[in-house]
Write a protein that holds these residues in place. Structure first.
Motif, short mmCIF file in Angstrom:
data_model
loop_
_atom_site.label_atom_id
_atom_site.label_comp_id
_atom_site.label_asym_id
_atom_site.label_seq_id
_atom_site.Cartn_x
_atom_site.Cartn_y
_atom_site.Cartn_z
N LEU A 166 33.24 54.01 40.15
CA LEU A 166 33.90 53.35 41.28
C LEU A 166 33.29 51.98 41.54
CD1 LEU A 166 34.47 56.34 43.72
CD2 LEU A 166 36.16 55.17 42.31
N ASN A 167 31.98 51.85 41.37
CA ASN A 167 31.35 50.54 41.52
C ASN A 167 31.88 49.55 40.48
OD1 ASN A 167 29.79 51.04 43.79
ND2 ASN A 167 28.01 51.70 42.62
N ALA A 168 32.09 50.04 39.26
CA ALA A 168 32.66 49.18 38.22
C ALA A 168 34.09 48.78 38.57
CB ALA A 168 32.61 49.90 36.87
N GLU A 169 34.84 49.72 39.12
CA GLU A 169 36.21 49.42 39.52
C GLU A 169 36.24 48.40 40.65
OE1 GLU A 169 39.12 50.23 38.20
OE2 GLU A 169 38.02 51.22 36.58
N LEU A 170 35.30 48.52 41.59
CA LEU A 170 35.23 47.55 42.68
C LEU A 170 34.97 46.14 42.15
CD1 LEU A 170 33.20 49.25 45.55
CD2 LEU A 170 35.58 48.54 45.61
N ALA A 171 34.10 46.03 41.17
CA ALA A 171 33.80 44.73 40.58
C ALA A 171 35.05 44.14 39.93
CB ALA A 171 32.67 44.86 39.56
#
Length: 379
Positions: A277-282
């Motif tokens: 999810l952190n990668a998706e946010l980026a």
């Protein structure tokens, strides 16, 4: 009898109360046909299968299931006597207000823009709400906060903050704890702590007996539907909160699911989910930044991102018409024209981003068409 008897009977503070507009109140999932994309409630986009033992469902559950407490205490790094489990972190908020505030006399302090349930819960119990708004960079206004010493019983600090996605430095929290030592309860809401690179404030529990930390399984653990939260505090505060909690706050199925989620395998899956999810946010942030006049607001220490554009209302309507749901935050202090997106799967995020891009491309086309028509008329 007068037709308005019910209004007269209703407590005055309740009669005038505006309920919290949760994502589900605004857009109900009832009757959904599967085409809807829900990126408006900071929920995880998926969850895990669970095993349920129904053999004791005819019995009331334990008030505080020992397996759940032991598992979360180990996960959070606290002692078993420093924790209670509740119906989501929201019940923890209510217990704190109920235990440490007197109706019609006491006040709580909030730092807007922040989670709306701190104020709603206080108003529900006829407790006053004082405000120390965040600075323009969304940092705490420590001078304003400490000005309320002796005037409030509870201070609420959300870190990471919803909806700004920003962390509060430990040094700032220590300053608040010191200012309110022997004066008030300081609540640090860590509902999104798993998404942050900042360390939890758990280590401060041994130093400050006025600190309370709120946690939840709703976000990183992908269990918003079971309503399971935790309150971490000194044994004395925990004992006080247990005086005002409901007799059976944690249903047996909830306890079973929570225990499974907190096993080593469940925690590992949670860590993997957070990384994805952190990668998706980026990726969402990078894509939004390419759109003219879109401003990323705040940080990404939660599972969501906040952005600003003057066409926020038109964009929101455009997305709703296509069963794409994000959250309008534009009425909050400092958040004019702001919308919030919860991170979903890569496919979900791509669908939303394509729709947002199509909206702005359409806006550009419409402007060009209007300009051309004006030029022809003038010619």
């Amino acid at each position: 009898m007068s037709s308005n008897w019910l209004s007269q009977l209703t407590s005055e503070h309740v009669r005038d109360l505006m309920p919290y507009q949760s994502a589900r109140r605004l857009f109900s999932a009832e009757g959904a046909d599967g085409d809807q994309l829900w990126l408006n409630a900071n929920e995880a986009p998926d969850t895990e299968a669970v095993q349920i033992d129904y053999r004791l469902f005819n019995r009331y559950p334990d008030c505080q299931p020992s397996e759940v407490l032991a598992a979360y205490a180990q996960y959070a790094g606290v002692k078993k006597g420093e924790i209670i489990t509740t119906r989501g972190a929201d019940e923890g908020i209510e217990l704190i207000i109920r235990a440490f505030c007197q109706a019609g006399k006491s006040n709580v302090l909030i730092c807007p823009p922040t989670y709306g349930m701190y104020a709603i819960s206080a108003e529900t119990f006829n407790v006053g709400v004082k405000k120390a708004p965040l600075r323009e960079d969304f940092s705490l206004d420590l001078e304003s906060i400490t000005a309320f010493v002796d005037d409030v019983n509870v201070v609420f600090i959300c870190s990471p903050n919803n909806p700004t996605g920003t962390d509060v430095p430990t040094s700032d929290i220590i300053q608040v704890l010191e200012a309110y030592k022997d004066k008030a309860i300081v609540v640090v809401d860590e509902a999104y702590i798993e998404f942050s690179t900042q360390q939890s404030q758990v280590d401060l529990l041994s130093k400050y007996n006025n600190l309370v930390i709120l946690r939840t399984l709703s976000k990183a653990f992908a269990l918003a539907g079971i309503r399971c939260g935790f309150t971490l505090a000194s044994p004395d505060i925990i004992t006080t909160l247990l005086k005002v909690i409901a007799p059976y706050p944690v249903p047996a199925p909830v306890a079973q699911i929570a225990t499974q989620a907190l096993c080593p395998e469940g925690i590992a899956k949670t860590s993997d989910r957070v990384a994805l999810l952190n990668a998706e946010l980026a990726n969402i942030a990078a894509r939004l930044k390419k759109i003219d006049n879109v401003e990323i607001v705040g940080g990404t220490a939660g599972n969501f991102i906040l952005f600003r554009h003057k066409q926020n209302k038109a964009l929101m309507q455009y997305l709703v018409e296509r069963n794409l749901y994000i959250r309008d935050q534009s009425k909050q202090y400092l958040l004019e024209n702001c919308l919030r997106i919860t991170a979903g799967t890569s496919e979900q995020n791509e669908r939303l981003l394509n729709a947002i891009l199509a909206f702005f491309e359409g806006e550009i086309s419409n402007k060009q068409f209007t300009q051309n028509q004006t030029s022809r008329t003038q010619a």
